[in-house]
Design a protein around this motif. Structure first.
Motif, PDB file in Angstrom:
ATOM      1  N   SER A  28      34.027  76.681  70.468  1.00 14.21           N
ATOM      2  CA  SER A  28      33.082  77.342  69.570  1.00 14.21           C
ATOM      3  C   SER A  28      31.720  77.434  70.239  1.00 14.21           C
ATOM      4  CB  SER A  28      32.970  76.577  68.244  1.00 14.21           C
ATOM      5  OG  SER A  28      32.465  75.272  68.478  1.00 14.21           O
ATOM      6  N   GLY A  29      30.836  78.209  69.616  1.00 11.99           N
ATOM      7  CA  GLY A  29      29.461  78.282  70.099  1.00 11.99           C
ATOM      8  C   GLY A  29      29.095  79.550  70.837  1.00 11.99           C
ATOM      9  N   GLY A  30      30.067  80.421  71.080  1.00  8.81           N
ATOM     10  CA  GLY A  30      29.762  81.665  71.771  1.00  8.81           C
ATOM     11  C   GLY A  30      28.984  82.621  70.887  1.00  8.81           C
ATOM     12  N   GLY A  31      28.605  83.746  71.475  1.00 11.21           N
ATOM     13  CA  GLY A  31      27.873  84.743  70.723  1.00 11.21           C
ATOM     14  C   GLY A  31      27.246  85.766  71.627  1.00 11.21           C
ATOM     15  N   LEU A  32      26.368  86.561  71.045  1.00  8.60           N
ATOM     16  CA  LEU A  32      25.647  87.603  71.774  1.00  8.60           C
ATOM     17  C   LEU A  32      24.231  87.104  72.039  1.00  8.60           C
ATOM     18  CD1 LEU A  32      25.312  90.514  72.822  1.00  8.60           C
ATOM     19  CD2 LEU A  32      24.723  91.175  70.478  1.00  8.60           C
ATOM     20  N   VAL A  33      23.816  87.183  73.287  1.00  5.52           N
ATOM     21  CA  VAL A  33      22.498  86.690  73.673  1.00  5.52           C
ATOM     22  C   VAL A  33      21.915  87.620  74.722  1.00  5.52           C
ATOM     23  CG1 VAL A  33      23.417  85.152  75.462  1.00  5.52           C
ATOM     24  CG2 VAL A  33      21.228  84.618  74.377  1.00  5.52           C
TER      25      VAL A  33
END
Length: 115
Positions: free
Chosen positions: A7-12
């Motif tokens: 977990s912890g991914g995303g758009l940055v």
């Protein structure tokens, strides 16, 4: 059988930071060397960082100085702190043991870095 949940991914944006977590079930976790892998679009999965049961770490050259792998054996969790992210870090990130015999792969967590 050990289960891995990333977990912890995303758009940055480029230059930003993310912290990935990997929760592992099973009591033998603390004895195993662990690792983070990533799969870039259209590429094979590759190793990016490893950590021994005692906390010694290794990194591939492309992420040295930017990423930090760590672990909390009491919580059966491995982390990947990612700083100074670049668009070329865009990938699905997975954790697994660094040993030859792997656990079943989790679903991974998507990291997307925009320029």
């Amino acid at each position: 059988q050990v289960q891995l949940v990333e977990s912890g991914g995303g758009l940055v944006q480029a230059g930003g930071s993310l912290r990935l977590s990997c929760a592992a079930s099973g009591s033998v976790f603390s004895l195993k060397p662990m690792a983070w892998y990533r799969q870039l679009p259209g590429k094979q999965r590759e190793l990016v960082a490893t950590i021994t049961s005692g906390g010694s770490t290794n990194y591939v050259d492309s992420i040295k100085g930017r990423f930090t792998i760590s672990r909390d054996n009491a919580k059966n969790t491995v982390f990947l702190q990612m700083n100074s992210l670049k668009p070329e870090d865009t990938a699905v990130y997975y954790c697994n043991t660094a040993a030859f015999q792997k656990y079943n792969w989790g679903q991974g967590t998507q990291v997307t870095v925009s320029s």
